[in-house]
Design a protein around this motif. Structure first.
Motif, PDB file in Angstrom:
ATOM      1  N   ALA A 336       0.812  -1.217   0.000  1.00  0.00           N
ATOM      2  CA  ALA A 336       0.000   0.000   0.000  1.00  0.00           C
ATOM      3  C   ALA A 336       0.850   1.273   0.000  1.00  0.00           C
ATOM      4  CB  ALA A 336      -0.935   0.002   1.211  1.00  0.00           C
ATOM      5  N   ILE A 337       2.089   1.191   0.429  1.00  0.00           N
ATOM      6  CA  ILE A 337       2.892   2.425   0.458  1.00  0.00           C
ATOM      7  C   ILE A 337       4.044   2.407  -0.551  1.00  0.00           C
ATOM      8  CG2 ILE A 337       2.341   3.016   2.860  1.00  0.00           C
ATOM      9  CD1 ILE A 337       5.095   1.873   3.660  1.00  0.00           C
ATOM     10  N   ALA A 338       4.165   1.327  -1.335  1.00  0.00           N
ATOM     11  CA  ALA A 338       5.297   1.224  -2.274  1.00  0.00           C
ATOM     12  C   ALA A 338       4.880   1.642  -3.670  1.00  0.00           C
ATOM     13  CB  ALA A 338       5.804  -0.211  -2.295  1.00  0.00           C
ATOM     14  N   PRO A 339       5.872   2.030  -4.494  1.00  0.00           N
ATOM     15  CA  PRO A 339       5.539   2.286  -5.889  1.00  0.00           C
ATOM     16  C   PRO A 339       5.016   0.992  -6.527  1.00  0.00           C
ATOM     17  CG  PRO A 339       7.887   2.706  -5.463  1.00  0.00           C
ATOM     18  CD  PRO A 339       7.295   2.189  -4.207  1.00  0.00           C
ATOM     19  N   PRO A 340       4.107   1.115  -7.517  1.00  0.00           N
ATOM     20  CA  PRO A 340       3.467  -0.084  -8.085  1.00  0.00           C
ATOM     21  C   PRO A 340       4.490  -1.103  -8.613  1.00  0.00           C
ATOM     22  CG  PRO A 340       2.775   1.928  -9.246  1.00  0.00           C
ATOM     23  CD  PRO A 340       3.603   2.362  -8.093  1.00  0.00           C
ATOM     24  N   TRP A 341       5.634  -0.598  -9.083  1.00  0.00           N
ATOM     25  CA  TRP A 341       6.602  -1.538  -9.677  1.00  0.00           C
ATOM     26  C   TRP A 341       7.495  -2.201  -8.637  1.00  0.00           C
ATOM     27  CZ3 TRP A 341      11.140   0.205  -7.985  1.00  0.00           C
ATOM     28  CH2 TRP A 341      11.337   1.591  -7.864  1.00  0.00           C
ATOM     29  N   GLN A 342       7.435  -1.743  -7.355  1.00  0.00           N
ATOM     30  CA  GLN A 342       8.351  -2.322  -6.367  1.00  0.00           C
ATOM     31  C   GLN A 342       7.767  -3.571  -5.724  1.00  0.00           C
ATOM     32  OE1 GLN A 342       9.239  -0.056  -2.809  1.00  0.00           O
ATOM     33  NE2 GLN A 342      10.983  -1.351  -2.276  1.00  0.00           N
TER      34      GLN A 342
ATOM     35  N   ALA B 106      15.242  -2.258 -14.673  1.00  0.00           N
ATOM     36  CA  ALA B 106      15.366  -3.719 -14.583  1.00  0.00           C
ATOM     37  C   ALA B 106      15.238  -4.192 -13.146  1.00  0.00           C
ATOM     38  CB  ALA B 106      16.701  -4.164 -15.176  1.00  0.00           C
ATOM     39  N   ASP B 107      15.297  -3.262 -12.199  1.00  0.00           N
ATOM     40  CA  ASP B 107      15.112  -3.593 -10.791  1.00  0.00           C
ATOM     41  C   ASP B 107      13.632  -3.750 -10.438  1.00  0.00           C
ATOM     42  OD1 ASP B 107      15.492  -0.763 -11.551  1.00  0.00           O
ATOM     43  OD2 ASP B 107      14.777  -0.335  -9.534  1.00  0.00           O
ATOM     44  N   SER B 108      12.737  -3.648 -11.440  1.00  0.00           N
ATOM     45  CA  SER B 108      11.306  -3.624 -11.099  1.00  0.00           C
ATOM     46  C   SER B 108      10.489  -4.520 -12.023  1.00  0.00           C
ATOM     47  CB  SER B 108      10.806  -2.181 -11.138  1.00  0.00           C
ATOM     48  OG  SER B 108      10.788  -1.703 -12.470  1.00  0.00           O
ATOM     49  N   ASP B 109       9.467  -3.950 -12.619  1.00  0.00           N
ATOM     50  CA  ASP B 109       8.490  -4.744 -13.369  1.00  0.00           C
ATOM     51  C   ASP B 109       8.833  -4.814 -14.855  1.00  0.00           C
ATOM     52  OD1 ASP B 109       8.051  -2.150 -14.097  1.00  0.00           O
ATOM     53  OD2 ASP B 109       6.011  -2.010 -13.303  1.00  0.00           O
ATOM     54  N   LYS B 113      11.765  -2.954 -17.196  1.00  0.00           N
ATOM     55  CA  LYS B 113      12.759  -3.684 -18.000  1.00  0.00           C
ATOM     56  C   LYS B 113      12.735  -3.191 -19.442  1.00  0.00           C
ATOM     57  CE  LYS B 113      12.825  -7.871 -15.110  1.00  0.00           C
ATOM     58  NZ  LYS B 113      12.278  -7.169 -13.918  1.00  0.00           N
ATOM     59  N   ALA B 114      11.528  -2.939 -19.956  1.00  0.00           N
ATOM     60  CA  ALA B 114      11.406  -2.457 -21.334  1.00  0.00           C
ATOM     61  C   ALA B 114      12.004  -1.056 -21.473  1.00  0.00           C
ATOM     62  CB  ALA B 114       9.933  -2.449 -21.745  1.00  0.00           C
ATOM     63  N   LEU B 115      11.748  -0.203 -20.489  1.00  0.00           N
ATOM     64  CA  LEU B 115      12.302   1.157 -20.529  1.00  0.00           C
ATOM     65  C   LEU B 115      13.828   1.108 -20.530  1.00  0.00           C
ATOM     66  CD1 LEU B 115       9.937   3.009 -18.035  1.00  0.00           C
ATOM     67  CD2 LEU B 115      10.341   3.669 -20.421  1.00  0.00           C
ATOM     68  N   GLN B 116      14.384   0.217 -19.697  1.00  0.00           N
ATOM     69  CA  GLN B 116      15.842   0.114 -19.624  1.00  0.00           C
ATOM     70  C   GLN B 116      16.414  -0.324 -20.974  1.00  0.00           C
ATOM     71  OE1 GLN B 116      17.744  -1.376 -16.031  1.00  0.00           O
ATOM     72  NE2 GLN B 116      19.174  -2.612 -17.240  1.00  0.00           N
ATOM     73  N   ALA B 117      15.768  -1.339 -21.570  1.00  0.00           N
ATOM     74  CA  ALA B 117      16.254  -1.830 -22.871  1.00  0.00           C
ATOM     75  C   ALA B 117      16.169  -0.716 -23.916  1.00  0.00           C
ATOM     76  CB  ALA B 117      15.432  -3.037 -23.308  1.00  0.00           C
ATOM     77  N   GLU B 118      15.103   0.059 -23.860  1.00  0.00           N
ATOM     78  CA  GLU B 118      14.909   1.118 -24.855  1.00  0.00           C
ATOM     79  C   GLU B 118      15.984   2.204 -24.710  1.00  0.00           C
ATOM     80  OE1 GLU B 118      11.122   2.999 -24.570  1.00  0.00           O
ATOM     81  OE2 GLU B 118      11.510   4.351 -26.283  1.00  0.00           O
ATOM     82  N   MET B 119      16.269   2.594 -23.468  1.00  0.00           N
ATOM     83  CA  MET B 119      17.244   3.686 -23.324  1.00  0.00           C
ATOM     84  C   MET B 119      18.650   3.227 -23.709  1.00  0.00           C
ATOM     85  SD  MET B 119      17.679   4.303 -19.233  1.00  0.00           S
ATOM     86  CE  MET B 119      18.724   3.253 -18.242  1.00  0.00           C
ATOM     87  N   VAL B 120      18.939   1.950 -23.495  1.00  0.00           N
ATOM     88  CA  VAL B 120      20.247   1.436 -23.911  1.00  0.00           C
ATOM     89  C   VAL B 120      20.344   1.460 -25.437  1.00  0.00           C
ATOM     90  CG1 VAL B 120      21.734  -0.608 -23.986  1.00  0.00           C
ATOM     91  CG2 VAL B 120      20.570   0.011 -21.845  1.00  0.00           C
ATOM     92  N   ARG B 121      19.272   1.040 -26.077  1.00  0.00           N
ATOM     93  CA  ARG B 121      19.247   1.034 -27.546  1.00  0.00           C
ATOM     94  C   ARG B 121      19.464   2.458 -28.082  1.00  0.00           C
ATOM     95  NH1 ARG B 121      15.721   2.453 -30.935  1.00  0.00           N
ATOM     96  NH2 ARG B 121      14.016   2.673 -29.416  1.00  0.00           N
TER      97      ARG B 121
END
Lengths: 461, 461
Positions: A336-342, B106-109, B113-121
């Motif tokens: 409930a207090i974490a970012p959705p992706w954590q 990549a530490d999350s959802d 992971k997709a955002l990380q791959a995109e910025m590396v590209r």
């Protein structure tokens, strides 16, 4: 006279003869009387030295036989050769408790071994018991008594140590070990079991420490230690594990180190908590005096740094502890207090809920601590935090230590270059103890669990 | 641009764009610019924030594209969703070095992971390299630069760290780790090998520390680390050893922890010294900067307490070291000052030669230290002493540290409640380093030997 009555003569003497007291004083004078006067010991002190009439303002007797009144304890401070004769004089004077300080007995050559055997025979015949030789003797901070010829700091802490080295009479950096101490030295007579029986029902001692080079009467030790360990934690450092170390123990206290695995099994059987290092005396005394026991192996990790959480997880494995799996209810509260992706789980990295989701850090710490301490799967908590400047301590931690009930042990490791202020502040709350490394913090939790398991094991199995 | 030239943009930037810089300042403001100004960084600083015209007195640009002049490094400080777009703007502006600070990649959802791959590209296409994401970025105390959004203490110590956590940017209690630091975070691009190549010939860095959650290109790492380790010691803490810890590492930096025994073997092969805890960074940095290497496993123990000598002998066994057997000449020299009944050997209990034979303690310490350091069977020395009051330090130790050549490492453990004064005094001599536990002191000797053995092993075998 039973063992406890006898041990009280050594530990709570009302009158002490200092036999062979030096006339030297000051630095390198090694004058026990000078130290006892400086501590404020209130009992009667009788210097004995055939060549002096007065030492430090006190009348000096030429022999123990000249001393008027009762003598609870004689401390013999002379070189080895005349010790048997002086022991004889003490027994003839009716003294029941004798500490022999000098070295060069069973810790040395054949002559020394013979001298030790002779003085034990004389004492037995005369109805006296001996602490030592090769010892600082006994100490009791509660009556400002310490027979060590080195000046000692003492504090009235509820710990008692029985040891075969003066090393632990001086205390350790962060925790004064010595409430009461018995340095049994070569242990020619008084042994660990005698000390344990004295501490067994002593209300001034809540944690017992043993530094062992060798135990003579193993069967009695098992009986006594097993009984006492049901009442108070006993923490033992048994040295002389390798062959070289066993040889060194033989030279040091004349002890037979014995096979290490035998000690290991014996300690396990009688509930004695074995440690390997001096700092564990420090760490565990503090823990057993101030923290509740740990009723399982599940650890909750609350961390300001993801890396620290992973390192702590590794350290749990090294210390026979488990990373607890949170209950669904706990997971829900944290999500409930974490970012959705954590995946805000255990270890609980409190940084994203604060930095990303914008919850104030004190609120995140409090919610996490409260959730963890209420979770049945978690039996103890380690926190990993930077050494926040002291002025933030109440802001960050008051909501935790004032509002939450701590029925489980909580320890903290602080990182950064300036951690002492926050560490002291936290310890003063009495809720969270600081340890200088993660491994030491988790070792503490592990031992709090080990002792819990001993107290609750089924002895009928 | 080769790796070292690229890494210099991250480590020695002359101009830095702070993209997405907050206008908040003060406590909990997390303002990188505010910190950089307080450190006294002399390079050009360009705040970028589309909603501000000025931050902390500096002109603020609405986009990196508006910045005039060269930009060595861009530090992107925004939430994750707009990072790819900003990386693109940076590459279009010709920026070659980009640090992405934010979490949630990549530490999350899956989105992260997709955002990380995109910025590396995007970076690759634009000819730029990325440190991060999920990082404090880079730090260099020698030019007062640190991109962490937390205020840091920095000192110009010749150590460099490459890590995947900000934990080590803050230093450790007794030793400021951070001369230079690279927090590679999720390591989407810049990896350990890049940092190692930068430190390889860097005259400002003499000891290299690695905190590893996972290494991507293992083959390159083996090549580079093996080469660099021949020049400077590399000390590595690889976390994520257990399954639970590996899972936590995946959540923390998106790293695949890999099989622990593979890392163990790899470190051994390329001469990297593996450690398990943060305090070993502290302990070993100090040792490798100030002590000679240990050319064998023979330890000499000089102790003020027999019990301490036995405990140290046990600790030698735990740390893969041997209790040295003295040469006949050394034995003869020591026997000359000991009581006839004492086996004054190794461990050398200096108490009887002083207390019984009456040799002044400084003379006993000096003779023992000199004899031990000259004995070919002894490759390193540990001393065990009480925390003597500071005024005795010169009396006791000047004859040792001023008159004796220290070509072997010497460490000391001090016991008692007040050891800091003597510890600092000894360390200032540069001859004997203090460690707070025996195990830590002997671990240091062991690692000084391990590195010596790596440097001298026969690579042809």
């Amino acid at each position: 006279m039973n063992t406890v009555e006898l041990m009280r003569l050594f530990m709570e003497p009302r009158s002490v003869a200092l036999v062979g007291l030096t006339r030297a004083t000051g630095i390198m004078g090694w004058n026990v009387l000078e130290h006892l006067l400086s501590y404020g010991f209130k009992g009667n002190l009788y210097p004995v030295n055939p060549a002096a009439d007065e030492i430090l303002g006190l009348k000096c007797y030429h022999s123990v036989k000249e001393i008027p009144g009762d003598i609870d304890l004689a401390v013999i401070l002379t070189p080895r050769s005349i010790v048997p004769r002086l022991v004889k004089e003490c027994t003839e004077r009716g003294i029941k408790a004798i500490t022999v300080v000098g070295q060069g007995f069973a810790d040395s050559d054949a002559d020394g071994k013979a001298l030790q055997a002779e003085m034990v025979r004389i004492a037995r015949e005369g109805g006296a018991r001996i602490v030592g030789p090769n010892t600082f003797g006994t100490a009791n901070a509660f009556i400002n008594f310490n027979s060590a010829y080195v000046q000692m700091d003492m504090q009235k802490v509820p710990t008692g140590i029985i040891c075969q080295t003066g090393l632990f009479f001086g205390g350790l950096p962060k925790f004064p070990i010595l409430g009461k101490g018995i340095d049994i030295g070569n242990a020619c007579d008084i042994d660990f079991s005698d000390g344990l029986e004295y501490f067994e029902d002593d209300p001034e001692v809540k944690v017992i420490l043993l530094y062992i080079e060798g135990v003579r009467d193993g069967r009695r030790f098992l009986d006594v230690a097993g009984r006492v360990a049901k009442k108070k934690p006993i923490i033992a450092l048994k040295s002389g594990q390798s062959e070289e170390a066993a040889q060194a123990a033989q030279s040091h206290s004349g002890s037979l180190a014995g096979r290490d695995e035998v000690y290991d099994a014996a300690f396990r059987q009688c509930g004695v908590i074995r440690v390997n290092s001096a700092e564990e005396f420090d760490d565990l005394s503090k823990a057993f005096l101030h923290l509740p026991l740990m009723k399982g192996r599940g650890v909750g990790i609350i961390t300001n740094t993801g890396g620290g959480g992973i390192m702590a997880t590794d350290a749990c494995t090294r210390h026979n502890l488990d990373l607890a799996k949170l209950s669904p209810e706990s997971s829900r509260k944290l999500d409930a207090i974490a970012p959705p992706w954590q995946d805000f789980e255990n270890p609980a990295d409190i940084w994203p809920p604060s930095m990303i989701s914008g919850h104030p850090l004190p609120e995140v710490i409090r919610t996490t601590a409260e959730t963890f301490l209420a979770d049945d799967n978690i039996h103890g908590v380690i926190m990993i935090m930077p050494g926040f400047p002291l002025q933030y301590a109440p802001i960050l931690f008051d909501p935790v230590v004032l509002d939450i009930k701590f029925e489980k042990p909580a320890v903290i490791w602080l990182y950064g270059t300036d951690v002492e202020g926050l560490a002291s502040w936290l310890e003063r709350t009495g809720k969270i103890l600081y340890y200088p490394t993660m491994d030491r913090a988790l070792n503490v939790l592990s031992k709090l669990n080990q002792y819990y398991e001993y107290l609750n094991r089924d002895d009928d199995r």
